[in-house]
Scaffold this active site. Structure first.
Site, PDB file in Angstrom:
ATOM      1  CE  LYS A  69       8.702  -0.597 -10.607  1.00 16.92           C
ATOM      2  NZ  LYS A  69       7.734   1.029 -10.025  1.00 16.92           N
ATOM      3  N   PRO A  70      11.168   2.749  -8.479  1.00 12.87           N
ATOM      4  CG  PRO A  70      11.752   4.913  -9.202  1.00 12.87           C
ATOM      5  CD  PRO A  70      12.219   3.500  -9.467  1.00 12.87           C
ATOM      6  CB  ALA A  71       6.179   5.325  -6.610  1.00 13.46           C
ATOM      7  CD  GLU A  72       3.615   1.308 -10.434  1.00 10.33           C
ATOM      8  OE1 GLU A  72       4.575   1.554  -9.567  1.00 10.33           O
ATOM      9  OE2 GLU A  72       2.452   1.017  -9.721  1.00 10.33           O
ATOM     10  CB  CYS A  99       3.380   5.084   6.911  1.00  9.96           C
ATOM     11  SG  CYS A  99       3.973   4.277   5.239  1.00  9.96           S
ATOM     12  CD  GLU A 102       7.830   3.130   6.489  1.00 11.53           C
ATOM     13  OE1 GLU A 102       6.588   3.092   6.413  1.00 11.53           O
ATOM     14  OE2 GLU A 102       8.238   3.313   6.158  1.00 11.53           O
ATOM     15  CG  LEU A 103       5.106  -3.860   5.585  1.00 11.81           C
ATOM     16  CD1 LEU A 103       4.584  -5.171   5.657  1.00 11.81           C
ATOM     17  CD2 LEU A 103       4.872  -3.903   3.910  1.00 11.81           C
ATOM     18  CD  GLU A 155      -2.217   3.309   6.473  1.00 13.13           C
ATOM     19  OE1 GLU A 155      -2.126   1.633   5.884  1.00 13.13           O
ATOM     20  OE2 GLU A 155      -1.156   3.490   6.476  1.00 13.13           O
ATOM     21  N   GLY A 187       6.147  -0.066   1.444  1.00 13.57           N
ATOM     22  CA  GLY A 187       4.467   0.501   1.143  1.00 13.57           C
ATOM     23  C   GLY A 187       3.101  -0.482   1.941  1.00 13.57           C
ATOM     24  CB  SER A 188      -0.358  -1.634   0.574  1.00  6.76           C
ATOM     25  OG  SER A 188       0.104  -2.569   0.163  1.00  6.76           O
ATOM     26  CD1 TRP A 244       2.126   5.191  -4.026  1.00  6.95           C
ATOM     27  CD2 TRP A 244       1.652   7.411  -3.548  1.00  6.95           C
ATOM     28  NE1 TRP A 244       0.712   5.286  -3.326  1.00  6.95           N
ATOM     29  CE2 TRP A 244       0.626   6.435  -2.901  1.00  6.95           C
ATOM     30  CE3 TRP A 244       0.992   9.037  -3.209  1.00  6.95           C
ATOM     31  CZ2 TRP A 244      -0.399   6.979  -1.990  1.00  6.95           C
ATOM     32  CZ3 TRP A 244       0.377   9.615  -1.930  1.00  6.95           C
ATOM     33  CH2 TRP A 244      -0.617   8.074  -1.613  1.00  6.95           C
ATOM     34  CG  ASN A 245       4.142   8.077   0.945  1.00  2.62           C
ATOM     35  OD1 ASN A 245       5.112   6.903   0.957  1.00  2.62           O
ATOM     36  ND2 ASN A 245       3.368   7.786   2.026  1.00  2.62           N
TER      37      ASN A 245
HETATM   38  C1  SIN Z   1       8.551  10.364   6.972  1.00  9.12           C
HETATM   39  O1  SIN Z   1       7.577  10.613   8.288  1.00  9.12           O
HETATM   40  O2  SIN Z   1       8.914  10.420   7.437  1.00  9.12           O
HETATM   41  C2  SIN Z   1       7.448   8.702   6.527  1.00  9.12           C
HETATM   42  C3  SIN Z   1       6.666   8.583   7.087  1.00  9.12           C
HETATM   43  C4  SIN Z   1       6.148   7.306   5.331  1.00  9.12           C
HETATM   44  O3  SIN Z   1       6.963   6.342   5.961  1.00  9.12           O
HETATM   45  O4  SIN Z   1       5.154   7.248   5.278  1.00  9.12           O
END
Ligand code: SIN
Length: 484
Positions: free
Chosen positions: A180-183, A290, A256-257, A387, A234-235, A156-157
């Site tokens: 599947k995008p974040a809900e 992240c 990518e966590l 985090e 995600g996490s 979602w971010n």
């Molecule tokens: C970004 O900086 O473009 C993405 C950062 C992330 O994956 O949270």
């Protein structure tokens, strides 16, 4: 409805997704984190729909992979142009569902378009290799082929750029995708999907699954043998679960966590540049990235001046709904995040840290948190070992290079690190010693379509962006010609 007419055109309806004949589907609501207002009710697609979609993607992939790279590239470029043409409306959707300030949404969408453009170009450069054979009658070479159907699960971010980062390289090299995008933030994904259809991707090549909960979808994508590859952002907790589920069929997976980025400022750094960098690395997207600076280490000689200048800047950050001009810090995605931030701040204060500004929920409604700076932080405080994922800057004092390297590497994560210094010898030493997939040197921002984004240790595996981002969707096949 907040949406403008052109935006409504851009958002596909469930009919456009081909599920008009599924009236029995439940729906789920998408709400603005700033106002709580209902933005849309979307179909909650079940496993039957997901399996049918995967079947369709498996058939479509064969034809798509057989097309000349230039043809795939042309469609991708059209998709990129459509995203750029609609950037204004797409930014409004992104801000409405995720909350980030409009200029950040715009910048994210242009970044998404840049990934699509990059991989439109890269599609034409998927080169093989030849090897000098050890005997006269042989010839040896390698070709690269698309891996097949890809299951992509996005967070979602960054609801636009994370879609582009996964979908663009996969489609470019000839894979098909089930996304599947974040809900919490499916609307901009829905809009990007609609624009992709308009650009001319054949039916079944780029597919979208909307669902209120990710667990069942994730499990099906990981265990369905027609899906050959999973890409997840995600996490770490969810990444670990998906990896376990992929193990049964030895399915390839890119992850990518989570991260806990150290941001280190040495005495010889340019102080103003380091402050600017810290503002970006800590407060972009309200700290919900992240690669956010999670632990800010400042050397003795510069510590007090850094703390004072940073606090002065942070106090000026305006908090509010991302549609309001001048707002720098939007809402947290949900009430749970607010609770976590508050617990991190309280834990630090209880253990002896000093609050320089912020520290509390902002306002009476919405999920806003005050931009916060805490000094005298130690490594046993939650804010330094978990985090935080929010606008809280913990300052930690250090004395020596070796001490800060040890502290910076003392984590299960290895995604991003940043440091500010000028002495060339030290710069090389620190850059090589940090156990991170990405290191920003005298910069607080490094994400780019041209460079490989990804982590070491429990921050994941695989890379996104650059030519390496295409490799994750390719299989290498060795061809050995004999009897020549
Ligand atoms: C970004 O900086 O473009 C993405 C950062 C992330 O994956 O949270």
């Amino acid at each position: 409805m907040i949406f403008t007419t052109s935006l409504t055109n851009c958002l596909s309806t469930p009919d456009a997704l081909g599920f008009v004949n599924a009236p029995s589907l439940a729906t789920f609501d998408v709400r603005s984190p700033s106002t709580g207002l209902l933005l849309a009710s979307l179909p909650d697609m079940d496993l039957g729909i997901l399996r049918a979609t995967i079947d369709k993607a498996a058939v479509a992939q064969k034809e798509w992979a057989g097309r000349p790279a230039a043809e795939r590239s042309d469609i991708m470029r059209r998709w990129c142009n459509l995203i750029i043409a609609q950037v204004h409306d797409l930014s409004a959707v992104l801000t409405a569902e995720m909350g980030k300030p409009l200029p950040e949404s715009r910048s994210e969408l242009l970044h998404a378009a840049a990934y699509v453009e990059w991989y439109a170009e890269e599609a034409k450069r998927i080169y093989g290799e030849t090897f000098p054979a050890p005997s006269r009658d042989k010839r040896m070479l390698v070709i690269k082929q698309p891996i097949g159907v890809v299951g992509a699960i996005t967070p979602w971010n960054f609801p636009a750029s994370m879609v582009a980062r996964k979908v663009a390289p996969a489609l470019a090299v000839g894979c098909s995708v089930v996304l599947k995008p974040a809900e919490q933030t499916p609307l901009v994904a829905l809009a990007l999907h609609t624009l992709a259809q308009r650009a001319g991707f054949p039916d079944g090549v780029f597919n979208l699954i909307l669902a209120a909960k990710g667990n069942a979808v994730g499990k099906e994508l990981c265990t369905n043998t027609k899906v050959r590859k999973i890409s997840f952002t995600g996490s770490t907790e969810v990444g670990r679960l998906l990896m376990r589920q992929c193990a049964e069929h030895i399915k390839k997976i890119s992850l990518e966590l989570g991260g806990s980025a150290p941001f280190i400022v040495f005495d010889d750094a340019d102080l103003d540049a380091a402050i600017e960098g810290a503002m970006q690395a800590k407060f972009r997207n309200a700290g919900q990235t992240c690669v956010s600076a999670n632990r800010i280490y400042i050397q003795d000689g510069i510590y007090d001046r850094f703390a004072e200048k940073l606090t002065e800047k942070v106090r000026k950050l305006s908090v509010g709904d991302g549609v309001t001009p001048g707002v720098a810090i939007g809402p947290m995605i949900d009430a749970r995040s607010i609770k976590k931030l508050k617990s991190h701040v309280d834990d630090a204060i209880t253990k002896g840290a000093r609050l320089l500004c912020g520290g509390n929920r902002h306002g009476k409604s919405g999920t806003f948190f005050e931009p916060t700076v805490i000094s005298n932080v130690r490594r046993d405080m939650l804010v330094a070992c978990d985090e935080t994922f929010g606008p809280v800057a913990p300052l930690i004092r250090f004395s020596t290079v070796e001490d800060v390297i040890e502290q910076a590497n003392d984590t299960i994560y290895g995604l991003a690190a940043y440091f500010y210094a000028n002495d060339l010898k030290k710069v090389w030493h620190v850059a090589e010693a940090l156990e991170y997939g990405m290191v920003g040197i005298n910069t607080g921002r490094m994400s780019s379509e041209a460079a490989p984004f990804g982590g070491m240790k429990q921050s994941g595996m695989g890379r996104e962006g650059s030519r390496h981002g295409a490799d994750d969707y390719l299989e290498m096949k060795y061809l050995c010609f004999g009897n020549l």
